[in-house]
Enzyme design. Structure first.
Site, mmCIF file in Angstrom:
data_model
loop_
_atom_site.group_PDB
_atom_site.id
_atom_site.type_symbol
_atom_site.label_atom_id
_atom_site.label_comp_id
_atom_site.label_asym_id
_atom_site.label_seq_id
_atom_site.Cartn_x
_atom_site.Cartn_y
_atom_site.Cartn_z
ATOM 1 N N LYS A 100 0.775 -1.239 -0.040
ATOM 2 C CA LYS A 100 0.276 -0.057 0.147
ATOM 3 C C LYS A 100 0.902 1.350 -0.085
ATOM 4 O O LYS A 100 1.573 1.615 0.952
ATOM 5 C CB LYS A 100 -0.757 0.049 1.340
ATOM 6 C CG LYS A 100 -2.041 1.129 1.269
ATOM 7 C CD LYS A 100 -2.225 1.542 2.690
ATOM 8 C CE LYS A 100 -1.532 2.772 3.199
ATOM 9 N NZ LYS A 100 -1.453 3.884 2.469
ATOM 10 N N GLU B 95 10.697 1.356 9.707
ATOM 11 C CA GLU B 95 11.596 2.365 9.548
ATOM 12 C C GLU B 95 10.851 3.684 9.774
ATOM 13 O O GLU B 95 10.110 4.244 9.131
ATOM 14 C CB GLU B 95 12.096 2.607 8.067
ATOM 15 C CG GLU B 95 12.787 1.140 7.563
ATOM 16 C CD GLU B 95 14.122 1.137 8.294
ATOM 17 O OE1 GLU B 95 14.627 2.121 8.801
ATOM 18 O OE2 GLU B 95 14.798 -0.023 7.993
ATOM 19 N N CYS C 99 13.813 11.284 6.486
ATOM 20 C CA CYS C 99 13.992 10.704 8.046
ATOM 21 C C CYS C 99 15.563 10.944 8.282
ATOM 22 O O CYS C 99 15.752 10.704 9.460
ATOM 23 C CB CYS C 99 13.337 9.474 7.987
ATOM 24 S SG CYS C 99 13.724 8.229 6.949
ATOM 25 N N GLU D 149 10.711 16.567 14.614
ATOM 26 C CA GLU D 149 11.044 16.434 13.369
ATOM 27 C C GLU D 149 10.328 17.625 12.479
ATOM 28 O O GLU D 149 9.262 17.747 12.248
ATOM 29 C CB GLU D 149 10.636 15.292 12.540
ATOM 30 C CG GLU D 149 11.678 14.581 11.617
ATOM 31 C CD GLU D 149 11.207 13.194 11.454
ATOM 32 O OE1 GLU D 149 10.067 12.714 11.860
ATOM 33 O OE2 GLU D 149 11.836 12.447 10.383
HETATM 34 P P1 ADP Z 1 3.712 10.924 6.635
HETATM 35 O O1 ADP Z 1 3.512 11.857 7.904
HETATM 36 O O2 ADP Z 1 4.893 11.203 6.082
HETATM 37 O O3 ADP Z 1 2.860 10.959 5.470
HETATM 38 P P2 ADP Z 1 2.793 8.537 7.677
HETATM 39 O O4 ADP Z 1 3.315 7.818 8.725
HETATM 40 O O5 ADP Z 1 1.378 9.102 7.923
HETATM 41 O O6 ADP Z 1 3.816 9.374 7.184
HETATM 42 O O7 ADP Z 1 2.463 7.655 6.365
HETATM 43 C C1 ADP Z 1 3.256 6.647 5.841
HETATM 44 C C2 ADP Z 1 2.447 5.560 5.192
HETATM 45 O O8 ADP Z 1 1.520 4.923 6.373
HETATM 46 C C3 ADP Z 1 1.614 5.863 4.241
HETATM 47 O O9 ADP Z 1 1.264 5.053 3.157
HETATM 48 C C4 ADP Z 1 0.099 6.237 4.931
HETATM 49 O O10 ADP Z 1 -1.103 6.050 4.265
HETATM 50 C C5 ADP Z 1 0.153 5.146 5.808
HETATM 51 N N1 ADP Z 1 -0.655 4.960 7.022
HETATM 52 C C6 ADP Z 1 -0.985 6.368 7.776
HETATM 53 N N2 ADP Z 1 -1.656 5.972 8.689
HETATM 54 C C7 ADP Z 1 -2.134 4.732 8.852
HETATM 55 C C8 ADP Z 1 -2.732 3.715 9.512
HETATM 56 N N3 ADP Z 1 -3.611 4.029 10.304
HETATM 57 N N4 ADP Z 1 -2.650 2.462 9.006
HETATM 58 C C9 ADP Z 1 -2.103 2.184 8.059
HETATM 59 N N5 ADP Z 1 -1.209 2.692 7.467
HETATM 60 C C10 ADP Z 1 -1.266 4.297 7.422
#
Ligand code: ADP
Length: 475
Positions: free
Chosen positions: A169, A244, A278, A378
């Site tokens: 995903k 990560e 990161c 960050e």
């Molecule tokens: P950023 O703040 O850099 O967007 P995130 O950690 O929010 O980083 O997102 C990184 C990935 O995790 C993306 O693919 C996002 O769609 C996914 N993501 C965010 N929230 C969730 C969740 N609750 N469950 C699964 N995947 C998630």
């Protein structure tokens, strides 16, 4: 489009979501937006493929990966333009990301052939003890937008090299790079079901991946907050995890450092991808005796960076990904200024006719202090705060005083100091006079709340393997 069991298809509901170019604010595509049903189908396709894929020889799996790496190189320009258009980094950086993705795929094509077992000296003369390394099963990968191609490469390549199958995903902001990557899989004739692409909202797709007992491995790159959530969600089915997560990299300049090289390194580690990685530098610690001089050199170099649409020639710094990122950068700058930080260059939104996106000036702020938001949060943006220090032990303590532990950088020309400090820094990646430590040969990963597990290096493939211990009694 989604890619499930070797076929491109729309979402069952026909739903789509928009992809926006952050440099212009314009819509560039509508892509399928999947939900729970398609995610479950993808998991089942991966599971069916696993029983076949795991039995292919390492040489066969390796050959597929070699073909995928070649496809990535063939499509380099098209891939690079896709990356830049959907997430904003300058085209030169996007090309390097394609190279790096191909390099990771090649690395794991080679590693596929080196998954050795072991024999162990037995505890009884009538026994044989051994270890087999076997693929763990279906792996689910969740990736971020800041490296929309290479983060996928770094996860899918070791998984399929090991004999696992994958459901991925990507971030909703950057599905187009992921689709291009899957075109390469398709053209390399990767067998159906081995890699499946689900584009959709995290709240729908995420829990199906973490909740499924078929999925044996979760590999994630993203924020520490989401990583913690995924760890909790994965606990019920006791999955193997690789995380990560966020970082807050210190960059230390000792009084004996080559200042020019250090300033160049600080620019590279701070402003690459507009500060949105990161492992980007977050805190620059400079010895008090050289602070002023270093600040001057750094500010001059930062002023020389060209801001603009990454598709244009000569641009060094693109837009921030979205409004929330832009507001965070502004908040960090305003907070630092309110706490007596001195702006040496930048400090404001960047405006120019024809640019519609979220642009911010490359910024250097000196007299930074520990109470500023930027000292602990960050920034994920183009702001370089300079702190000062007096003693080696003091700066090591300050550098380590964070829940994060991903990357740290330091500059010195004193060999003994180099050896001391590298051992003392609580970080998974240390660049000693080196602003660019990341390469497929090296294990990438963090200490503390920056993560679990490693990508790349010789440990990268182990994340997708189980160790089976066998004891044979010769009766
Ligand atoms: P950023 O703040 O850099 O967007 P995130 O950690 O929010 O980083 O997102 C990184 C990935 O995790 C993306 O693919 C996002 O769609 C996914 N993501 C965010 N929230 C969730 C969740 N609750 N469950 C699964 N995947 C998630």
């Amino acid at each position: 489009m989604l890619y499930i069991n070797g076929e491109w298809r729309p979402a069952n509901s026909g739903k789509t979501m928009e992809v926006i170019n952050p440099a212009t604010g314009e819509k560039i595509a509508d892509v399928a937006s999947a939900g729970k049903g398609e995610t479950q189908e993808a998991i089942e396709a991966a599971n069916a493929a696993f029983s076949i894929w795991r039995k292919r020889t390492a040489q066969e799996r390796s050959a597929y990966l070699e073909r995928i790496a070649d496809k990535l190189q063939e499509k380099k320009e098209e891939l690079a333009r896709t990356i830049t258009t959907e997430m904003g980094k300058p085209l030169g950086e996007a090309r390097r990301e394609v190279d790096s993705s191909a390099a990771y795929v090649k690395w794991f094509a080679e590693e596929a052939k080196r998954v050795y077992g072991e024999t162990i000296p037995a505890n009884q003369s009538d026994k044989h003890l051994m270890i087999l390394r076997q693929p763990i099963g279906v792996a689910a990968a969740i990736t971020p937008w800041n490296f929309p191609l290479s983060m996928i490469a770094r996860k899918i390549a070791p998984a399929i090299a090991a004999g696992c199958t994958v459901v991925i995903k990507p971030a909703p902001a950057t599905p187009l790079s992921a689709m291009k990557m899957f075109e390469c899989f398709d053209e390399a004739d990767l067998p159906k079901g081995v890699a499946n692409l689900i584009i959709g909202p995290a709240e729908e797709v995420g829990p199906v991946l973490t909740g499924s007992p078929i999925v044996r491995k979760i590999t994630f790159t993203g924020s520490t907050a989401v990583g913690k959530l995924l760890l909790k969600q994965s606990a019920d089915t006791v999955k193997k995890v690789s995380m990560e997560l966020g970082g807050h990299a210190p960059f230390i300049v000792f009084e004996d450092a080559d200042l020019e090289a250090a300033a160049k390194g600080a620019i590279a580690t701070k402003f690459v991808n507009n500060g949105q990685t990161c492992i980007c530098t977050n805190r620059i610690y400079v010895h008090e005796s050289i602070k002023e001089e270093f600040g001057k050199i750094l500010a001059e170099k930062a002023r020389g960076l060209k801001v603009g649409n990454g598709l244009e020639d000569g641009v060094n710094v693109g837009p921030l990904i979205n409004q929330a990122s832009y507001e965070k950068v502004q908040r960090h700058v305003q907070d630092a200024v309110a706490k007596n930080g001195q702006v040496l260059c930048g400090g404001n939104p960047y405006e120019e006719d024809g640019l519609g996106g979220y642009f911010f000036e490359p910024t250097v702020i000196t007299n930074a202090t520990e109470d500023m938001q930027i000292a602990t949060e960050e920034t994920f943006g183009p702001v370089a705060p300079i702190f000062s220090f007096k003693e080696e032990a003091e700066v090591i303590e300050k550098a380590n005083n964070t829940p994060y532990g991903l990357a740290a950088y330091f500059y010195t020309s004193d060999l003994s100091r180099g050896l001391r400090v590298m051992a003392e820094l609580d970080y998974g990646i240390v660049g000693l006079n080196d602003p660019a430590p990341v390469t497929p040969q090296g294990p990438f990963g963090g200490y503390k709340e920056s993560g679990i597990g490693r990508e790349g290096g010789k440990s990268g493939i182990l994340e997708y393997l189980e160790e089976k211990y066998i004891s044979i009694h010769m009766i």
